[in-house]
Design a protein around this motif. Structure first.
Motif, PDB file in Angstrom:
ATOM      1  N   MET A  12       0.851  -1.172   0.000  1.00  0.00           N
ATOM      2  CA  MET A  12       0.000   0.000   0.000  1.00  0.00           C
ATOM      3  C   MET A  12       0.887   1.222   0.000  1.00  0.00           C
ATOM      4  N   SER A  13       0.588   2.192  -0.822  1.00  0.00           N
ATOM      5  CA  SER A  13       1.420   3.381  -0.866  1.00  0.00           C
ATOM      6  C   SER A  13       1.170   4.225   0.382  1.00  0.00           C
ATOM      7  N   GLU A  14       2.199   4.948   0.810  1.00  0.00           N
ATOM      8  CA  GLU A  14       2.050   5.775   2.002  1.00  0.00           C
ATOM      9  C   GLU A  14       1.019   6.865   1.797  1.00  0.00           C
ATOM     10  N   LEU A  15       0.923   7.385   0.574  1.00  0.00           N
ATOM     11  CA  LEU A  15      -0.035   8.449   0.294  1.00  0.00           C
ATOM     12  C   LEU A  15      -1.448   7.987   0.594  1.00  0.00           C
ATOM     13  N   ASN A  16      -1.744   6.728   0.310  1.00  0.00           N
ATOM     14  CA  ASN A  16      -3.102   6.236   0.468  1.00  0.00           C
ATOM     15  C   ASN A  16      -3.327   5.485   1.768  1.00  0.00           C
ATOM     16  N   ALA A  17      -2.299   5.349   2.578  1.00  0.00           N
ATOM     17  CA  ALA A  17      -2.455   4.623   3.828  1.00  0.00           C
ATOM     18  C   ALA A  17      -3.350   5.411   4.778  1.00  0.00           C
ATOM     19  N   PRO A  18      -4.347   4.755   5.367  1.00  0.00           N
ATOM     20  CA  PRO A  18      -5.212   5.466   6.299  1.00  0.00           C
ATOM     21  C   PRO A  18      -4.509   5.613   7.643  1.00  0.00           C
ATOM     22  N   SER A  19      -3.660   6.632   7.777  1.00  0.00           N
ATOM     23  CA  SER A  19      -2.830   6.771   8.956  1.00  0.00           C
ATOM     24  C   SER A  19      -3.599   7.335  10.144  1.00  0.00           C
ATOM     25  N   THR A  20      -4.804   7.799   9.930  1.00  0.00           N
ATOM     26  CA  THR A  20      -5.599   8.294  11.038  1.00  0.00           C
ATOM     27  C   THR A  20      -6.959   7.614  11.032  1.00  0.00           C
ATOM     28  N   PRO A  21      -7.538   7.471  12.205  1.00  0.00           N
ATOM     29  CA  PRO A  21      -8.832   6.782  12.301  1.00  0.00           C
ATOM     30  C   PRO A  21      -9.947   7.462  11.510  1.00  0.00           C
ATOM     31  N   TRP A  22      -9.879   8.798  11.351  1.00  0.00           N
ATOM     32  CA  TRP A  22     -10.969   9.487  10.643  1.00  0.00           C
ATOM     33  C   TRP A  22     -11.104   9.006   9.213  1.00  0.00           C
ATOM     34  N   ARG A  23     -10.004   8.586   8.577  1.00  0.00           N
ATOM     35  CA  ARG A  23     -10.065   8.131   7.186  1.00  0.00           C
ATOM     36  C   ARG A  23     -10.946   6.883   7.087  1.00  0.00           C
ATOM     37  N   ALA A  24     -10.760   5.949   7.990  1.00  0.00           N
ATOM     38  CA  ALA A  24     -11.584   4.737   7.992  1.00  0.00           C
ATOM     39  C   ALA A  24     -13.050   5.100   8.222  1.00  0.00           C
ATOM     40  N   GLU A  25     -13.285   6.078   9.099  1.00  0.00           N
ATOM     41  CA  GLU A  25     -14.666   6.513   9.347  1.00  0.00           C
ATOM     42  C   GLU A  25     -15.289   7.129   8.103  1.00  0.00           C
ATOM     43  N   VAL A  26     -14.540   7.950   7.389  1.00  0.00           N
ATOM     44  CA  VAL A  26     -15.045   8.578   6.162  1.00  0.00           C
ATOM     45  C   VAL A  26     -15.424   7.505   5.149  1.00  0.00           C
ATOM     46  N   ILE A  27     -14.561   6.517   4.994  1.00  0.00           N
ATOM     47  CA  ILE A  27     -14.804   5.440   4.031  1.00  0.00           C
ATOM     48  C   ILE A  27     -16.042   4.647   4.429  1.00  0.00           C
ATOM     49  N   GLN A  28     -16.138   4.296   5.698  1.00  0.00           N
ATOM     50  CA  GLN A  28     -17.305   3.530   6.152  1.00  0.00           C
ATOM     51  C   GLN A  28     -18.583   4.358   6.091  1.00  0.00           C
ATOM     52  N   ASP A  29     -18.508   5.631   6.449  1.00  0.00           N
ATOM     53  CA  ASP A  29     -19.694   6.490   6.383  1.00  0.00           C
ATOM     54  C   ASP A  29     -20.209   6.580   4.957  1.00  0.00           C
ATOM     55  N   PHE A  30     -19.300   6.735   4.009  1.00  0.00           N
ATOM     56  CA  PHE A  30     -19.738   6.800   2.610  1.00  0.00           C
ATOM     57  C   PHE A  30     -20.374   5.482   2.191  1.00  0.00           C
ATOM     58  N   ALA A  31     -19.744   4.378   2.529  1.00  0.00           N
ATOM     59  CA  ALA A  31     -20.248   3.066   2.127  1.00  0.00           C
ATOM     60  C   ALA A  31     -21.643   2.797   2.688  1.00  0.00           C
ATOM     61  N   ARG A  32     -21.959   3.417   3.799  1.00  0.00           N
ATOM     62  CA  ARG A  32     -23.275   3.227   4.423  1.00  0.00           C
ATOM     63  C   ARG A  32     -24.290   4.291   4.002  1.00  0.00           C
ATOM     64  N   SER A  33     -23.878   5.224   3.177  1.00  0.00           N
ATOM     65  CA  SER A  33     -24.738   6.367   2.855  1.00  0.00           C
ATOM     66  C   SER A  33     -25.732   6.076   1.729  1.00  0.00           C
ATOM     67  N   GLU A  34     -26.747   6.922   1.687  1.00  0.00           N
ATOM     68  CA  GLU A  34     -27.720   6.843   0.598  1.00  0.00           C
ATOM     69  C   GLU A  34     -27.054   7.234  -0.731  1.00  0.00           C
ATOM     70  N   LEU A  35     -26.116   8.173  -0.678  1.00  0.00           N
ATOM     71  CA  LEU A  35     -25.384   8.563  -1.885  1.00  0.00           C
ATOM     72  C   LEU A  35     -24.684   7.351  -2.495  1.00  0.00           C
ATOM     73  N   PHE A  36     -24.047   6.547  -1.639  1.00  0.00           N
ATOM     74  CA  PHE A  36     -23.398   5.348  -2.156  1.00  0.00           C
ATOM     75  C   PHE A  36     -24.428   4.424  -2.798  1.00  0.00           C
TER      76      PHE A  36
END
Length: 169
Positions: A1-25
């Protein structure tokens, strides 16, 4: 995994999960899968028949544009399926950050092709797929790339921390 894309903070995982659970998704996923199905039906049916009636140059353009269309939709569908895997708990958000799961082939997917002489239905599918690709590309950047700039240390807080360290406080 490239360092640029590594989720180094917990908020990144939350953003990804929030989107995946959203109506927009859910709406984007449904639109993407519907467009894949509609495109496959067209290219295997009416599109195949229409392509036989085209001039040589238009037939070459048809072949090139149908490949671009297919590439666009494969990229979008793959990206959406990864987000669904995150939503369903089959993939951790950190894995979705890996380059191999990210939207790719922008050079091919966004190149301008020749629409002159192509069947109207193909041109419509090309337009819709390009708009969908652009929306997913925007989401991909916001979720996986642009947030990295937010993670940079704030200059004032950085100076404040230096002063604390210097004065032993």
């Amino acid at each position: 995994m490239s360092e640029l894309n590594a989720p180094s903070t917990p908020w990144r995982a939350e953003v990804i999960q929030d989107f995946a659970r959203s109506e927009l998704f859910q709406r984007t996923f449904q639109e993407g899968m519907d467009l894949v199905e509609e495109t496959a039906g067209y290219l295997d049916g009416a599109g195949r028949q229409a392509s036989k009636l085209l001039s040589r140059n238009a037939a070459l353009a048809y072949a090139a544009e149908s490949m671009r269309l297919t590439t666009r939709l494969m990229q979008v569908a793959s990206w959406l399926l990864v987000q669904r895997a995150v939503r369903e708990g089959d993939m951790p958000p950190s894995a979705a950050c890996e380059d191999r799961y990210r939207l790719a082939a922008a050079d091919v997917c966004l190149a301008n092709g020749a629409a002159e002489g192509l069947p109207t239905e193909l041109v419509g599918l090309l337009d819709r797929s390009e708009r969908l690709y652009e929306r997913v590309r925007h989401l991909d950047k916001r979720m996986y790339v642009e947030g990295e700039a937010d993670e940079a240390p704030h200059p004032v807080l950085s100076q404040h921390d230096r002063l604390k360290t210097a004065f032993g406080n």
